[in-house]
Design an enzyme around this catalytic site. Structure first.
Site, PDB file in Angstrom:
ATOM      1  N   SER A   4       0.832  -1.199   0.000  1.00  0.00           N
ATOM      2  CA  SER A   4       0.000   0.000   0.000  1.00  0.00           C
ATOM      3  C   SER A   4       0.869   1.254   0.000  1.00  0.00           C
ATOM      4  O   SER A   4       2.001   1.269   0.490  1.00  0.00           O
ATOM      5  CB  SER A   4      -0.908   0.011   1.225  1.00  0.00           C
ATOM      6  OG  SER A   4      -1.676  -1.176   1.266  1.00  0.00           O
TER       7      SER A   4
HETATM    8  N1  SAH Z   1      -0.999  -3.823   3.474  1.00  0.00           N
HETATM    9  C1  SAH Z   1      -0.517  -4.748   2.503  1.00  0.00           C
HETATM   10  C2  SAH Z   1      -1.438  -4.701   1.320  1.00  0.00           C
HETATM   11  C3  SAH Z   1      -1.283  -5.829   0.403  1.00  0.00           C
HETATM   12  S1  SAH Z   1      -2.420  -5.831  -0.948  1.00  0.00           S
HETATM   13  C4  SAH Z   1       0.898  -4.345   2.111  1.00  0.00           C
HETATM   14  O1  SAH Z   1       1.221  -3.175   2.303  1.00  0.00           O
HETATM   15  O2  SAH Z   1       1.656  -5.156   1.607  1.00  0.00           O
HETATM   16  C5  SAH Z   1      -3.813  -6.622  -0.252  1.00  0.00           C
HETATM   17  C6  SAH Z   1      -3.624  -8.033   0.206  1.00  0.00           C
HETATM   18  O3  SAH Z   1      -4.912  -8.533   0.542  1.00  0.00           O
HETATM   19  C7  SAH Z   1      -3.063  -8.992  -0.837  1.00  0.00           C
HETATM   20  O4  SAH Z   1      -1.910  -9.599  -0.342  1.00  0.00           O
HETATM   21  C8  SAH Z   1      -4.190  -9.983  -1.064  1.00  0.00           C
HETATM   22  O5  SAH Z   1      -3.753 -11.299  -1.321  1.00  0.00           O
HETATM   23  C9  SAH Z   1      -4.939  -9.902   0.251  1.00  0.00           C
HETATM   24  N2  SAH Z   1      -6.317 -10.377   0.210  1.00  0.00           N
HETATM   25  C10 SAH Z   1      -7.243 -10.219  -0.768  1.00  0.00           C
HETATM   26  N3  SAH Z   1      -8.395 -10.825  -0.441  1.00  0.00           N
HETATM   27  C11 SAH Z   1      -8.192 -11.388   0.790  1.00  0.00           C
HETATM   28  C12 SAH Z   1      -9.009 -12.174   1.661  1.00  0.00           C
HETATM   29  N4  SAH Z   1     -10.259 -12.514   1.365  1.00  0.00           N
HETATM   30  N5  SAH Z   1      -8.471 -12.568   2.827  1.00  0.00           N
HETATM   31  C13 SAH Z   1      -7.190 -12.252   3.157  1.00  0.00           C
HETATM   32  N6  SAH Z   1      -6.376 -11.528   2.378  1.00  0.00           N
HETATM   33  C14 SAH Z   1      -6.873 -11.097   1.207  1.00  0.00           C
END
Ligand code: SAH
Length: 227
Positions: free
Chosen positions: A75
């Site tokens: 993010s």
């Molecule tokens: N805050 C994280 C954001 C990663 S992007 C960072 O800074 O790295 C969002 C993440 O949400 C991804 O890794 C994706 O796989 C996860 N995601 C999407 N749907 C999800 C779900 N139903 N349960 C858990 N994680 C999920």
């Protein structure tokens, strides 16, 4: 991502990954409207360059989302700071948090500096493994990890004082509402792939109060768990 132990020199970085570059990012976040000093301090202490592939490390302190593999992104720092501020600005003390979407673990690291314990759920097993290996190396030990579908929250550890989702569902998952303590906040982007808005949903004694906030761009929250 390399998984060697992290020493102080690596944490502090050099050039585009240096502490000075990180501090100027934090000053830009302050100028963009982030007011909560604890959140800014946590971002100032978190070595974002170590959450990225080495080839992208020089961009770590620009205010942009960047790829972390598996079609996911780390993010944008402004959004991490804003959502952190939103979830902590509740009327109860936030000690125990749930995060949905661990990704590379950057937001997790920021939260771990501000609350007693973070429970974090990630549906993609390989991303969860990397975060679970990296965060303790960086000194963050107050985190529990689960490779599961975050639509279901983490029932065995509820209620949570705050919940932060880093992926966007089309509707607010009912399990997340059910696992929120009265007075606590769920901060979540909601919408389809084109248009999403952050929502702050506060659990009250007799229901939920909702604020519609900034337009944002997150990866979708998807059903199911995968490697
Ligand atoms: N805050 C994280 C954001 C990663 S992007 C960072 O800074 O790295 C969002 C993440 O949400 C991804 O890794 C994706 O796989 C996860 N995601 C999407 N749907 C999800 C779900 N139903 N349960 C858990 N994680 C999920």
């Amino acid at each position: 991502m390399t998984m060697t132990p992290r020493n102080a020199a690596q944490r502090n970085g050099i050039g585009m990954t240096s502490l000075r570059t990180r501090h100027s990012m934090v000053e830009r976040l302050r100028a963009s409207g982030i007011r909560k000093q604890e959140a800014l301090d946590a971002l100032a202490k978190t070595p974002r360059h170590l959450f990225l592939d080495e080839a992208l490390a020089h961009k770590a302190y620009e205010d942009t989302a960047l790829p972390i593999g598996k079609q996911q992104t780390i993010s944008q720092p402004f959004i991490v700071a804003l959502m952190t501020e939103m979830v902590l600005d509740s009327e109860i003390e936030v000690k125990k948090m749930l995060e949905v979407g661990t990704g590379c673990g950057y937001q997790t690291a920021v939260l771990a500096q501000l609350v007693n314990w973070v429970f974090t759920v990630e549906r993609i097993g390989s991303l969860q493994c990397q975060a679970k290996a990296l965060l303790p190396q960086l000194g963050y030990h107050n985190i529990s990890y689960l490779n599961a579908d975050g639509f279901d929250g983490w029932a065995s550890n509820q209620p949570f004082d705050g919940i932060l989702a880093a992926a966007a569902p089309q509707q607010v998952p009912t399990a997340l509402l059910a696992q929120l303590r009265v007075g606590g906040r769920l901060v979540i982007p909601v919408g389809d792939r084109a248009v999403q808005n952050l929502r702050i949903i506060t659990r009250t004694a007799n229901g939920f109060a909702e604020q519609l906030r900034e337009a944002v761009c997150f990866v979708p929250m998807l059903r199911g768990q995968t490697g």
